[in-house]
Design a protein around this motif. Structure first.
Motif, PDB file in Angstrom:
ATOM      1  N   ASP A 129     -30.052 -31.327  -6.464  1.00  0.00           N
ATOM      2  CA  ASP A 129     -31.055 -32.330  -6.093  1.00  0.00           C
ATOM      3  C   ASP A 129     -30.586 -33.746  -6.420  1.00  0.00           C
ATOM      4  O   ASP A 129     -30.835 -34.682  -5.660  1.00  0.00           O
ATOM      5  CB  ASP A 129     -32.370 -32.029  -6.807  1.00  0.00           C
ATOM      6  CG  ASP A 129     -33.500 -32.934  -6.343  1.00  0.00           C
ATOM      7  OD1 ASP A 129     -33.533 -33.295  -5.151  1.00  0.00           O
ATOM      8  OD2 ASP A 129     -34.357 -33.275  -7.175  1.00  0.00           O
ATOM      9  N   MET A 130     -29.882 -33.935  -7.532  1.00  0.00           N
ATOM     10  CA  MET A 130     -29.452 -35.280  -7.926  1.00  0.00           C
ATOM     11  C   MET A 130     -28.151 -35.699  -7.237  1.00  0.00           C
ATOM     12  O   MET A 130     -28.040 -36.821  -6.765  1.00  0.00           O
ATOM     13  CB  MET A 130     -29.289 -35.367  -9.448  1.00  0.00           C
ATOM     14  CG  MET A 130     -30.611 -35.283 -10.184  1.00  0.00           C
ATOM     15  SD  MET A 130     -30.518 -35.632 -11.957  1.00  0.00           S
ATOM     16  CE  MET A 130     -29.356 -34.442 -12.536  1.00  0.00           C
ATOM     17  N   VAL A 131     -27.174 -34.803  -7.184  1.00  0.00           N
ATOM     18  CA  VAL A 131     -25.867 -35.149  -6.623  1.00  0.00           C
ATOM     19  C   VAL A 131     -25.903 -35.178  -5.094  1.00  0.00           C
ATOM     20  O   VAL A 131     -25.207 -35.973  -4.471  1.00  0.00           O
ATOM     21  CB  VAL A 131     -24.784 -34.176  -7.154  1.00  0.00           C
ATOM     22  CG1 VAL A 131     -23.439 -34.419  -6.491  1.00  0.00           C
ATOM     23  CG2 VAL A 131     -24.675 -34.317  -8.664  1.00  0.00           C
ATOM     24  N   LYS A 132     -26.714 -34.314  -4.521  1.00  0.00           N
ATOM     25  CA  LYS A 132     -26.863 -34.222  -3.061  1.00  0.00           C
ATOM     26  C   LYS A 132     -25.529 -34.065  -2.324  1.00  0.00           C
ATOM     27  O   LYS A 132     -25.186 -34.873  -1.455  1.00  0.00           O
ATOM     28  CB  LYS A 132     -27.636 -35.412  -2.512  1.00  0.00           C
ATOM     29  CG  LYS A 132     -29.043 -35.529  -3.061  1.00  0.00           C
ATOM     30  CD  LYS A 132     -29.853 -36.562  -2.360  1.00  0.00           C
ATOM     31  CE  LYS A 132     -31.210 -36.795  -2.963  1.00  0.00           C
ATOM     32  NZ  LYS A 132     -32.009 -35.680  -3.317  1.00  0.00           N
ATOM     33  N   PRO A 133     -24.773 -33.009  -2.663  1.00  0.00           N
ATOM     34  CA  PRO A 133     -23.532 -32.782  -1.919  1.00  0.00           C
ATOM     35  C   PRO A 133     -23.849 -32.420  -0.471  1.00  0.00           C
ATOM     36  O   PRO A 133     -24.985 -32.031  -0.163  1.00  0.00           O
ATOM     37  CB  PRO A 133     -22.896 -31.599  -2.663  1.00  0.00           C
ATOM     38  CG  PRO A 133     -24.053 -30.880  -3.273  1.00  0.00           C
ATOM     39  CD  PRO A 133     -25.055 -31.938  -3.621  1.00  0.00           C
ATOM     40  N   PRO A 134     -22.863 -32.540   0.423  1.00  0.00           N
ATOM     41  CA  PRO A 134     -23.112 -32.171   1.821  1.00  0.00           C
ATOM     42  C   PRO A 134     -23.561 -30.713   1.909  1.00  0.00           C
ATOM     43  O   PRO A 134     -23.060 -29.886   1.169  1.00  0.00           O
ATOM     44  CB  PRO A 134     -21.755 -32.365   2.493  1.00  0.00           C
ATOM     45  CG  PRO A 134     -21.020 -33.315   1.607  1.00  0.00           C
ATOM     46  CD  PRO A 134     -21.521 -33.041   0.211  1.00  0.00           C
ATOM     47  N   PRO A 135     -24.495 -30.397   2.745  1.00  0.00           N
ATOM     48  CA  PRO A 135     -25.201 -31.232   3.711  1.00  0.00           C
ATOM     49  C   PRO A 135     -26.498 -31.837   3.174  1.00  0.00           C
ATOM     50  O   PRO A 135     -27.233 -32.467   3.917  1.00  0.00           O
ATOM     51  CB  PRO A 135     -25.501 -30.252   4.850  1.00  0.00           C
ATOM     52  CG  PRO A 135     -25.794 -28.974   4.132  1.00  0.00           C
ATOM     53  CD  PRO A 135     -24.825 -28.963   2.953  1.00  0.00           C
ATOM     54  N   ILE A 136     -26.795 -31.658   1.881  1.00  0.00           N
ATOM     55  CA  ILE A 136     -28.059 -32.159   1.330  1.00  0.00           C
ATOM     56  C   ILE A 136     -28.158 -33.663   1.507  1.00  0.00           C
ATOM     57  O   ILE A 136     -29.193 -34.186   1.943  1.00  0.00           O
ATOM     58  CB  ILE A 136     -28.215 -31.766  -0.155  1.00  0.00           C
ATOM     59  CG1 ILE A 136     -28.168 -30.242  -0.304  1.00  0.00           C
ATOM     60  CG2 ILE A 136     -29.506 -32.326  -0.731  1.00  0.00           C
ATOM     61  CD1 ILE A 136     -27.993 -29.760  -1.736  1.00  0.00           C
ATOM     62  N   GLY A 137     -27.091 -34.394   1.180  1.00  0.00           N
ATOM     63  CA  GLY A 137     -27.090 -35.851   1.332  1.00  0.00           C
ATOM     64  C   GLY A 137     -27.287 -36.269   2.782  1.00  0.00           C
ATOM     65  O   GLY A 137     -27.966 -37.261   3.061  1.00  0.00           O
ATOM     66  N   TYR A 138     -26.696 -35.517   3.703  1.00  0.00           N
ATOM     67  CA  TYR A 138     -26.879 -35.799   5.136  1.00  0.00           C
ATOM     68  C   TYR A 138     -28.359 -35.714   5.505  1.00  0.00           C
ATOM     69  O   TYR A 138     -28.896 -36.611   6.153  1.00  0.00           O
ATOM     70  CB  TYR A 138     -26.054 -34.821   5.976  1.00  0.00           C
ATOM     71  CG  TYR A 138     -26.358 -34.906   7.445  1.00  0.00           C
ATOM     72  CD1 TYR A 138     -25.787 -35.910   8.231  1.00  0.00           C
ATOM     73  CD2 TYR A 138     -27.229 -34.002   8.044  1.00  0.00           C
ATOM     74  CE1 TYR A 138     -26.084 -36.000   9.584  1.00  0.00           C
ATOM     75  CE2 TYR A 138     -27.527 -34.084   9.389  1.00  0.00           C
ATOM     76  CZ  TYR A 138     -26.950 -35.081  10.160  1.00  0.00           C
ATOM     77  OH  TYR A 138     -27.264 -35.177  11.497  1.00  0.00           O
TER      78      TYR A 138
END
Length: 170
Positions: A129-138
Protein backbone atom coordinates in the motif's frame (compact mmCIF):
# COMPACT_ATOMS: atom_id res chain seq x y z
CA UNK A 1 -8.11 18.41 -9.16
CA UNK A 2 -8.52 22.16 -8.94
CA UNK A 3 -8.27 23.02 -5.26
CA UNK A 4 -8.53 26.79 -5.65
CA UNK A 5 -12.30 26.71 -5.25
CA UNK A 6 -12.10 24.14 -2.46
CA UNK A 7 -8.72 24.44 -0.70
CA UNK A 8 -7.35 21.42 1.12
CA UNK A 9 -8.79 21.31 4.61
CA UNK A 10 -7.39 19.72 7.72
CA UNK A 11 -9.86 17.16 9.02
CA UNK A 12 -11.02 17.53 12.60
CA UNK A 13 -13.37 15.55 14.84
CA UNK A 14 -16.10 18.07 13.94
CA UNK A 15 -15.47 17.49 10.22
CA UNK A 16 -15.77 13.72 10.68
CA UNK A 17 -19.08 14.09 12.49
CA UNK A 18 -20.47 16.56 9.93
CA UNK A 19 -21.36 13.86 7.37
CA UNK A 20 -21.73 10.05 7.48
CA UNK A 21 -19.36 9.78 4.48
CA UNK A 22 -16.64 11.57 6.45
CA UNK A 23 -17.14 9.32 9.49
CA UNK A 24 -16.86 6.19 7.38
CA UNK A 25 -14.10 7.22 4.97
CA UNK A 26 -11.95 8.44 7.84
CA UNK A 27 -12.23 5.10 9.59
CA UNK A 28 -14.43 6.16 12.52
CA UNK A 29 -11.70 8.61 13.51
CA UNK A 30 -8.66 6.38 13.01
CA UNK A 31 -7.71 8.51 9.98
CA UNK A 32 -7.11 11.49 12.28
CA UNK A 33 -3.89 9.93 13.55
CA UNK A 34 -1.21 12.63 13.27
CA UNK A 35 1.37 10.06 12.15
CA UNK A 36 0.83 7.41 9.50
CA UNK A 37 -2.98 7.52 9.32
CA UNK A 38 -3.01 4.67 6.78
CA UNK A 39 -1.19 2.44 9.24
CA UNK A 40 -3.58 3.56 12.01
CA UNK A 41 -6.53 2.65 9.77
CA UNK A 42 -5.01 -0.75 9.02
CA UNK A 43 -4.46 -1.37 12.74
CA UNK A 44 -8.09 -0.41 13.33
CA UNK A 45 -9.09 -2.92 10.63
CA UNK A 46 -7.07 -5.66 12.30
CA UNK A 47 -8.43 -4.92 15.78
CA UNK A 48 -12.06 -4.60 14.63
CA UNK A 49 -11.87 -7.80 12.56
CA UNK A 50 -10.48 -9.73 15.54
CA UNK A 51 -12.87 -8.29 18.12
CA UNK A 52 -16.00 -8.68 16.00
CA UNK A 53 -15.07 -12.20 14.86
CA UNK A 54 -14.36 -13.37 18.42
CA UNK A 55 -17.23 -11.52 20.15
CA UNK A 56 -19.96 -12.41 17.63
CA UNK A 57 -18.74 -15.43 15.63
CA UNK A 58 -22.30 -16.40 14.68
CA UNK A 59 -22.72 -13.01 12.94
CA UNK A 60 -19.20 -12.35 11.67
CA UNK A 61 -18.79 -15.56 9.70
CA UNK A 62 -16.51 -15.75 6.66
CA UNK A 63 -19.55 -15.46 4.37
CA UNK A 64 -20.84 -12.39 6.19
CA UNK A 65 -17.36 -10.82 6.22
CA UNK A 66 -17.29 -11.32 2.45
CA UNK A 67 -20.62 -9.51 2.10
CA UNK A 68 -19.47 -6.73 4.45
CA UNK A 69 -16.30 -6.27 2.40
CA UNK A 70 -18.10 -6.14 -0.97
CA UNK A 71 -20.81 -3.78 0.29
CA UNK A 72 -18.22 -1.77 2.23
CA UNK A 73 -16.15 -1.37 -0.94
CA UNK A 74 -19.02 0.17 -2.92
CA UNK A 75 -20.15 2.37 -0.03
CA UNK A 76 -16.50 3.37 0.37
CA UNK A 77 -16.32 4.56 -3.25
CA UNK A 78 -19.17 6.95 -2.47
CA UNK A 79 -17.86 7.98 0.97
CA UNK A 80 -14.33 8.65 -0.30
CA UNK A 81 -15.67 10.62 -3.27
CA UNK A 82 -17.75 12.87 -0.98
CA UNK A 83 -15.02 13.28 1.64
CA UNK A 84 -12.32 13.92 -0.95
CA UNK A 85 -14.37 16.71 -2.51
CA UNK A 86 -15.17 18.22 0.88
CA UNK A 87 -11.51 18.10 1.93
CA UNK A 88 -10.30 19.49 -1.40
CA UNK A 89 -8.05 16.46 -2.01
CA UNK A 90 -9.25 13.44 -3.99
CA UNK A 91 -7.11 11.02 -1.94
CA UNK A 92 -6.57 12.80 1.36
CA UNK A 93 -4.33 10.87 3.76
CA UNK A 94 -6.98 10.90 6.47
CA UNK A 95 -9.28 8.72 4.36
CA UNK A 96 -8.53 5.19 5.57
CA UNK A 97 -11.68 3.25 4.71
CA UNK A 98 -9.74 1.88 1.73
CA UNK A 99 -7.12 0.38 4.06
CA UNK A 100 -9.83 -1.01 6.34
CA UNK A 101 -11.74 -2.79 3.59
CA UNK A 102 -8.56 -4.05 1.91
CA UNK A 103 -7.05 -5.41 5.13
CA UNK A 104 -10.34 -7.05 6.10
CA UNK A 105 -10.08 -8.82 2.73
CA UNK A 106 -6.56 -10.02 3.57
CA UNK A 107 -7.67 -11.22 7.01
CA UNK A 108 -10.71 -12.97 5.54
CA UNK A 109 -8.43 -15.17 3.44
CA UNK A 110 -5.68 -15.86 5.98
CA UNK A 111 -7.62 -16.41 9.22
CA UNK A 112 -7.74 -18.36 11.34
CA UNK A 113 -4.04 -17.74 11.66
CA UNK A 114 -1.58 -17.26 14.48
CA UNK A 115 -0.69 -13.74 15.58
CA UNK A 116 2.68 -13.80 13.79
CA UNK A 117 1.07 -14.78 10.50
CA UNK A 118 -1.39 -11.91 10.86
CA UNK A 119 1.49 -9.58 11.70
CA UNK A 120 3.33 -10.61 8.52
CA UNK A 121 0.10 -10.06 6.57
CA UNK A 122 -0.11 -6.58 8.09
CA UNK A 123 3.50 -5.84 7.09
CA UNK A 124 3.04 -7.20 3.56
CA UNK A 125 -0.16 -5.21 3.02
CA UNK A 126 1.36 -1.98 4.36
CA UNK A 127 4.41 -2.49 2.15
CA UNK A 128 2.33 -2.84 -1.01
CA UNK A 129 0.00 0.00 0.00
CA UNK A 130 2.82 2.46 0.79
CA UNK A 131 5.41 1.55 -1.85
CA UNK A 132 2.85 0.96 -4.61
CA UNK A 133 5.01 -1.18 -6.91
CA UNK A 134 3.69 -1.78 -10.44
CA UNK A 135 0.85 -2.17 -11.23
CA UNK A 136 -0.48 -0.67 -7.96
CA UNK A 137 1.18 2.70 -8.64
CA UNK A 138 -0.23 2.69 -12.18
CA UNK A 139 -3.77 2.20 -10.87
CA UNK A 140 -3.20 4.85 -8.20
CA UNK A 141 -2.23 7.38 -10.90
CA UNK A 142 -4.88 6.37 -13.46
CA UNK A 143 -8.02 6.12 -11.36
CA UNK A 144 -9.20 9.14 -9.40
CA UNK A 145 -12.03 9.96 -7.04
CA UNK A 146 -13.65 7.46 -4.73
CA UNK A 147 -13.08 4.55 -7.09
CA UNK A 148 -9.36 5.30 -7.35
CA UNK A 149 -9.00 5.65 -3.59
CA UNK A 150 -10.57 2.25 -3.02
CA UNK A 151 -9.22 0.31 -5.99
CA UNK A 152 -5.46 0.60 -5.50
CA UNK A 153 -5.78 -0.73 -1.94
CA UNK A 154 -7.72 -3.76 -3.15
CA UNK A 155 -4.88 -4.43 -5.61
CA UNK A 156 -2.39 -4.06 -2.72
CA UNK A 157 -4.45 -6.59 -0.74
CA UNK A 158 -4.30 -9.06 -3.63
CA UNK A 159 -0.53 -8.63 -3.83
CA UNK A 160 -0.22 -9.32 -0.09
CA UNK A 161 -2.41 -12.40 -0.54
CA UNK A 162 -0.28 -13.51 -3.50
CA UNK A 163 2.82 -13.30 -1.30
CA UNK A 164 1.07 -15.49 1.26
CA UNK A 165 -0.07 -17.99 -1.36
CA UNK A 166 3.51 -18.29 -2.65
CA UNK A 167 4.84 -18.54 0.89
CA UNK A 168 2.39 -21.34 1.73
CA UNK A 169 3.52 -23.39 -1.30
CA UNK A 170 7.14 -23.49 -0.11
Amino acid sequence: MDTTANPIRKPTPAFILAHPAHFLSQGFGSGLSPIMPGTAGTLFAWLSFAVLSVRWPQIFTPMNWGIIIVVGYFIGVWACEVTGKNLGAADHGSMVWDEIIAFWLVLLFITPAPFMTQLWAFIAFRFFDMVKPPPIGYFDRQFKGGFGVMFDDIVAAFFALLVFALWMTW
